[in-house]
Enzyme design. Structure first.
Site, short mmCIF file in Angstrom:
data_model
loop_
_atom_site.label_atom_id
_atom_site.label_comp_id
_atom_site.label_asym_id
_atom_site.label_seq_id
_atom_site.Cartn_x
_atom_site.Cartn_y
_atom_site.Cartn_z
N ARG A 1 -18.25 8.89 -13.38
CA ARG A 1 -17.25 8.16 -12.58
C ARG A 1 -16.03 7.84 -13.44
NH1 ARG A 1 -17.86 3.01 -12.10
NH2 ARG A 1 -20.06 3.06 -11.55
N TYR B 1 2.93 9.68 7.29
CA TYR B 1 1.68 10.39 7.61
C TYR B 1 0.72 9.42 8.32
CZ TYR B 1 -2.88 12.50 6.90
OH TYR B 1 -4.14 13.00 7.10
N ASP C 1 5.24 10.81 -1.53
CA ASP C 1 4.16 11.68 -1.07
C ASP C 1 4.76 13.09 -1.00
OD1 ASP C 1 2.37 13.21 0.42
OD2 ASP C 1 1.73 11.53 1.67
N LYS D 1 -4.14 20.14 0.82
CA LYS D 1 -3.19 21.01 1.48
C LYS D 1 -2.74 22.13 0.52
CE LYS D 1 -3.94 17.72 4.41
NZ LYS D 1 -3.07 16.56 4.60
#
Ligand SMILES: *Cc1c(COP(=O)(O)O)cnc(C)c1O
Length: 383
Positions: free
Chosen positions: A51, A103, A174, A199
């Site tokens: 982690r 978004y 973004d 994406k």
């Protein structure tokens, strides 16, 4: 990479590799392990528990930094986990100024998760300096920019907008739609770049992953503490897939842009198409800004049909054969969607229409197939 590479294609191909001195493996191995052996308590080879740090993720984080020209990169389990990590820098009473066509997933997280915890979000037209000035106050901690936006492809002058807010406000861009190949927010005044790596960065519709890239060491330390404490990390397999995708980012983007240009020109000339929203068209209101701040105009476009009927849009989406009807974007294959009934269905109709998300608005993520096949597919679906 032994030498600093200067040009994007070379950086993309070599980004994050060279991580395995033990074996000489050219490609970063998938370190599918949760923990690492220690020689004596606290004495280790730089990794303790996955982690906090995993070598495959470290390679991807290095690659993320390199492709955005940043000092630091962080990899998350999704774009939203990356966004979540950023908002956790804030405290109740703090305020965020965001673009009004944000978004949808970011909007939902802001309003349904963080607004009830006392963080205040202002959604404004960031292209309007007066509106930005009116929203700014001593509680403003963060500015949240998207350009081009989803699904209306609005273009915002990133450098001018960043310059209008005080230095201590964290400026987030973004950059999912543009990618670092086309647009470099850190060079335009942004403090942090966010990506849904799902994406274009990964680019093959086979992984959900997120990224943050930045230069400031103190801010990086705070974000890393949040990442390891809250745990929204990217797994080794997903990190590997994204690393692999990154190597062809420049080639894919060139073809995405070329195809989008051809598809936009075809749609613009079609008698059943009323409007085409693509920053590459000289008629697009953001064309000049896009030309100034982007290398090319991207692979995303939207269009509206004559008459603006939902039924016509649905008919087209049911008739496409090569283009896939699905949410998401940025994959090698072309994806088409209908915001009014899919991604933006939860917005009340009057509000949706007012925002420009009209009934026949169709969003197209133009893939890297042969443009003439995409055009033929749209032609038969529109007939
Ligand atoms: C998809 C997307 C996100 C969210 O990313 P996930 O990987 O789906 O969590 C954020 N911003 C933009 C612009 C997106 O397209």
């Amino acid at each position: 990479m032994k030498k600093e590479a200067q040009n994007f294609g070379t950086i993309a191909v070599h980004s994050g590799t060279g991580a395995d001195p033990a074996t000489g493996a050219v490609m970063t191995p998938i370190y599918q392990t949760s923990t690492f052996e220690q020689e004596s308590p606290g004495k280790n080879k730089g990794y303790e528990y996955a982690r906090s740090k995993n070598p495959t993720r470290t390679s991807l984080e290095t690659a993320f930094a390199q492709i955005e020209g940043a000092g630091y990169g962080l990899a998350f389990g999704s774009g939203m986990a990356a966004a979540d990590n950023l908002i956790k820098l804030l405290r109740p009473g703090d305020e965020v100024i965001c673009t009004n066509d944000l978004y949808g997933g970011s909007y939902r997280m802001f309003m349904q998760v963080y607004a009830p915890m006392g963080i205040r979000f202002h959604f404004i037209d960031l292209g309007d300096p007066t509106a930005l000035q009116a929203a700014l106050n001593e509680k403003t901690r963060m500015l949240w920019i998207e350009s081009p936006t989803n699904p209306l492809l609005r273009v915002l002058d990133i450098a001018a907008t960043c310059a209008r807010v005080p230095a201590e406000v964290i400026k987030v861009v973004d950059n999912t739609f543009a990618t670092p190949y086309l647009q470099r927010p850190l060079e335009l005044g942004a403090d942090v770049v966010l990506h849904s790596g799902t994406k274009y960065l990964a680019g093959h519709s086979d992984v959900v992953i997120g990224a943050l890239m930045l230069n400031d060491k103190d801010l990086y330390d705070r974000l890393y503490l949040l990442q390891k404490s809250c745990g929204g990390v990217a797994g080794p397999m997903d990190s590997f897939l994204c690393l692999r995708g990154l190597k062809t980012l420049h080639l894919r983007m060139e073809r995405h842009c070329q195809n989008a240009r051809e598809v936009a020109a075809f749609l613009q000339g079609h008698p059943r198409v009323a409007t085409v929203l693509y920053p590459g068209l000289t008629t697009h209101p953001g064309h000049e800004i896009a030309k100034k701040q982007m290398r090319d105009f991207g692979g995303m476009l939207s269009f509206r049909l004559v008459g603006d009927h939902t039924a016509d849009a649905i008919r087209l989406l049911e008739r496409v054969q090569i283009i896939t009807l699905a949410e998401s974007l940025g994959g090698v294959e072309s994806l088409i969607s209908h915001p009014a009934t899919m991604t933006h269905a939860s917005i009340p109709e009057a509000e949706r229409l007012k925002a420009g998300l009209t009934n026949s608005l169709i969003r197209l993520s133009v893939g890297i197939e042969d443009a003439k096949d995409l055009i033929a597919d749209l032609q038969q679906a529109l007939a």
